[in-house]
Motif scaffolding. Structure first.
Motif, PDB file in Angstrom:
ATOM      1  N   ALA A 115       0.635  38.283 -88.793  1.00 44.99           N
ATOM      2  CA  ALA A 115       1.182  38.387 -87.437  1.00 44.99           C
ATOM      3  C   ALA A 115       0.071  38.227 -86.407  1.00 44.99           C
ATOM      4  N   LEU A 116      -1.053  38.862 -86.644  1.00 45.24           N
ATOM      5  CA  LEU A 116      -2.150  38.810 -85.676  1.00 45.24           C
ATOM      6  C   LEU A 116      -2.935  37.510 -85.786  1.00 45.24           C
ATOM      7  N   GLU A 117      -3.078  36.991 -86.991  1.00 44.06           N
ATOM      8  CA  GLU A 117      -3.709  35.673 -87.173  1.00 44.06           C
ATOM      9  C   GLU A 117      -2.931  34.618 -86.391  1.00 44.06           C
ATOM     10  N   THR A 118      -1.609  34.668 -86.518  1.00 44.43           N
ATOM     11  CA  THR A 118      -0.777  33.669 -85.847  1.00 44.43           C
ATOM     12  C   THR A 118      -0.842  33.834 -84.331  1.00 44.43           C
ATOM     13  N   ALA A 119      -0.828  35.077 -83.849  1.00 42.01           N
ATOM     14  CA  ALA A 119      -0.862  35.308 -82.404  1.00 42.01           C
ATOM     15  C   ALA A 119      -2.150  34.785 -81.789  1.00 42.01           C
ATOM     16  N   PRO A 135       1.364  35.654 -73.055  1.00 39.57           N
ATOM     17  CA  PRO A 135       0.772  36.952 -73.405  1.00 39.57           C
ATOM     18  C   PRO A 135       1.299  37.467 -74.742  1.00 39.57           C
ATOM     19  N   VAL A 136       0.443  38.150 -75.468  1.00 34.61           N
ATOM     20  CA  VAL A 136       0.857  38.823 -76.699  1.00 34.61           C
ATOM     21  C   VAL A 136       1.656  40.059 -76.294  1.00 34.61           C
ATOM     22  N   GLY A 137       2.789  40.295 -76.935  1.00 31.37           N
ATOM     23  CA  GLY A 137       3.612  41.454 -76.623  1.00 31.37           C
ATOM     24  C   GLY A 137       2.830  42.751 -76.770  1.00 31.37           C
ATOM     25  N   ASP A 138       3.172  43.755 -75.956  1.00 35.53           N
ATOM     26  CA  ASP A 138       2.387  44.999 -75.933  1.00 35.53           C
ATOM     27  C   ASP A 138       2.284  45.655 -77.304  1.00 35.53           C
ATOM     28  N   GLU A 139       3.392  45.760 -78.027  1.00 34.70           N
ATOM     29  CA  GLU A 139       3.360  46.465 -79.309  1.00 34.70           C
ATOM     30  C   GLU A 139       2.449  45.756 -80.299  1.00 34.70           C
ATOM     31  N   LEU A 140       2.573  44.443 -80.389  1.00 34.89           N
ATOM     32  CA  LEU A 140       1.721  43.688 -81.310  1.00 34.89           C
ATOM     33  C   LEU A 140       0.268  43.728 -80.844  1.00 34.89           C
ATOM     34  N   ALA A 141       0.037  43.618 -79.541  1.00 33.98           N
ATOM     35  CA  ALA A 141      -1.334  43.632 -79.028  1.00 33.98           C
ATOM     36  C   ALA A 141      -2.025  44.969 -79.321  1.00 33.98           C
ATOM     37  N   LEU A 142      -1.329  46.081 -79.132  1.00 32.93           N
ATOM     38  CA  LEU A 142      -1.919  47.388 -79.417  1.00 32.93           C
ATOM     39  C   LEU A 142      -2.200  47.536 -80.910  1.00 32.93           C
ATOM     40  N   ASP A 143      -1.281  47.046 -81.737  1.00 28.88           N
ATOM     41  CA  ASP A 143      -1.507  47.034 -83.178  1.00 28.88           C
ATOM     42  C   ASP A 143      -2.738  46.176 -83.497  1.00 28.88           C
ATOM     43  N   GLY A 144      -2.883  45.076 -82.784  1.00 27.26           N
ATOM     44  CA  GLY A 144      -4.022  44.195 -83.000  1.00 27.26           C
ATOM     45  C   GLY A 144      -5.339  44.811 -82.568  1.00 27.26           C
ATOM     46  N   ILE A 145      -5.316  45.596 -81.496  1.00 26.05           N
ATOM     47  CA  ILE A 145      -6.530  46.306 -81.077  1.00 26.05           C
ATOM     48  C   ILE A 145      -6.947  47.285 -82.164  1.00 26.05           C
ATOM     49  N   THR A 199     -19.291  54.410 -70.090  1.00 27.64           N
ATOM     50  CA  THR A 199     -18.725  53.131 -69.669  1.00 27.64           C
ATOM     51  C   THR A 199     -17.303  53.002 -70.194  1.00 27.64           C
ATOM     52  N   VAL A 200     -16.392  52.608 -69.299  1.00 32.61           N
ATOM     53  CA  VAL A 200     -14.971  52.488 -69.642  1.00 32.61           C
ATOM     54  C   VAL A 200     -14.518  51.068 -69.333  1.00 32.61           C
ATOM     55  N   ILE A 201     -13.800  50.481 -70.278  1.00 30.73           N
ATOM     56  CA  ILE A 201     -13.193  49.158 -70.114  1.00 30.73           C
ATOM     57  C   ILE A 201     -11.679  49.350 -70.066  1.00 30.73           C
ATOM     58  N   GLU A 202     -11.018  48.749 -69.098  1.00 30.92           N
ATOM     59  CA  GLU A 202      -9.562  48.824 -68.996  1.00 30.92           C
ATOM     60  C   GLU A 202      -8.978  47.414 -68.898  1.00 30.92           C
ATOM     61  N   ALA A 203      -7.847  47.220 -69.571  1.00 32.11           N
ATOM     62  CA  ALA A 203      -7.155  45.929 -69.525  1.00 32.11           C
ATOM     63  C   ALA A 203      -5.745  46.115 -70.050  1.00 32.11           C
ATOM     64  N   SER A 204      -4.880  45.159 -69.762  1.00 36.04           N
ATOM     65  CA  SER A 204      -3.554  45.168 -70.361  1.00 36.04           C
ATOM     66  C   SER A 204      -3.704  44.985 -71.870  1.00 36.04           C
ATOM     67  N   PRO A 205      -2.695  45.356 -72.667  1.00 36.62           N
ATOM     68  CA  PRO A 205      -2.815  45.189 -74.123  1.00 36.62           C
ATOM     69  C   PRO A 205      -3.143  43.765 -74.546  1.00 36.62           C
ATOM     70  N   SER A 206      -2.440  42.778 -73.988  1.00 33.67           N
ATOM     71  CA  SER A 206      -2.713  41.394 -74.369  1.00 33.67           C
ATOM     72  C   SER A 206      -4.131  40.983 -73.982  1.00 33.67           C
ATOM     73  N   ASP A 207      -4.538  41.293 -72.762  1.00 36.50           N
ATOM     74  CA  ASP A 207      -5.875  40.920 -72.310  1.00 36.50           C
ATOM     75  C   ASP A 207      -6.951  41.626 -73.127  1.00 36.50           C
ATOM     76  N   ALA A 208      -6.727  42.905 -73.441  1.00 33.88           N
ATOM     77  CA  ALA A 208      -7.721  43.651 -74.224  1.00 33.88           C
ATOM     78  C   ALA A 208      -7.870  43.038 -75.612  1.00 33.88           C
ATOM     79  N   LEU A 209      -6.751  42.707 -76.249  1.00 31.92           N
ATOM     80  CA  LEU A 209      -6.815  42.097 -77.578  1.00 31.92           C
ATOM     81  C   LEU A 209      -7.565  40.765 -77.531  1.00 31.92           C
ATOM     82  N   LEU A 210      -7.210  39.922 -76.568  1.00 35.31           N
ATOM     83  CA  LEU A 210      -7.838  38.604 -76.501  1.00 35.31           C
ATOM     84  C   LEU A 210      -9.303  38.703 -76.097  1.00 35.31           C
TER      85      LEU A 210
END
Length: 242
Positions: A115-119, A135-145, A199-210
């Motif tokens: 799933a994550l390889e394909t995304a 964008p990668v969907g939030d649930e998949l992106a968080l799983d990917g993180i 140091t703190v990094i913040e991003a949306s789930p899709s952006d953080a994963l990518l």
């Protein structure tokens, strides 16, 4: 994320990827500049066929890849997805199968990984084709993180990688209401759900994963603290995801 949802994600992202199979096969892939779009699509097909073969045989293939030069990329990609799907449908996610990740030798590991390889590679293909990135969907992106930090970075730092001989600053990543504390040590990288970080990094789930997969640049993140700590994490992710 449930295996059924991960299976659905494989098919959804494959559909987007497959739709790009006939669009400029010689376009370069920005994140993998040595690859053309055609190279990328053949890589995905070979990954699918490799996992299908491992599940069928109960062992990771020792001679790979098979001779496939005679098969056109679009046909190869569709056949590979069909074979992977057939193997997933024939097995329960809890069934034992060989993987390269020692702690998890189950079909469920491959469902999540594919799933994550394909995304991620679907994003590569969209960038190569010059179309807007979906964008990668939030649930998949968080799983990917979780996957890229826990397995590629933390487990990989112990299993395969050599890191510096001194401790490095802890960096906190925040996304989708969750927090990850990335702490490099002399024994490897540790990932915690709580802690302290300068140091703190913040991003949306899709952006953080990518960003973690180096498919997006620093423009997609917000940083509080020392940018040098962010650069250190970026360097560690390069090692972990190559």
């Amino acid at each position: 994320m449930e295996p059924s949802a991960q299976r659905a994600a494989v098919d959804a992202d494959f559909a987007l990827l497959n739709a790009l199979a006939g669009t400029g096969s010689q376009r370069r892939v920005p994140s993998c500049p040595d690859w053309t779009l055609d190279d990328l699509l053949r890589h995905v097909a070979l990954v699918y066929l490799h996992k299908a073969a491992a599940m069928r045989a109960g062992a990771l293939p020792t001679e790979w890849p098979p001779p496939l030069d005679h098969e056109a990329t679009p046909a190869l990609l569709e056949r590979a997805h069909a074979e992977l799907t057939a193997e997933f449908e024939a097995r329960d996610p809890s069934e034992t199968t060989p993987t390269w990740y020692d702690p998890d030798q189950t079909v469920g590991f491959w469902i999540r990984r594919m799933a994550l390889e394909t995304a991620v590679h679907r994003v590569d293909a969209e960038q190569a084709a010059g179309v807007p990135v979906t964008p990668v969907g939030d649930e998949l992106a968080l799983d990917g993180i979780d996957e890229v930090l826990d397995i590629m970075l933390a487990w990989g730092s112990v299993k395969y990688r050599e890191f510096r001989d001194e401790d490095l600053p802890t960096v906190e990543l925040r996304s989708g209401g969750r927090r990850w504390f990335v702490r490099p040590t002399t024994q490897g990288v540790l990932i915690d759900a709580s802690g302290e970080a300068e140091t703190v990094i913040e991003a949306s789930p899709s952006d953080a994963l990518l960003w973690l997969w180096r498919r997006a640049g620093d423009e997609v993140i917000t940083v509080t603290g020392d940018p040098a700590h962010v650069a250190t994490l970026r360097d560690l992710m390069k090692t972990a995801t190559e």
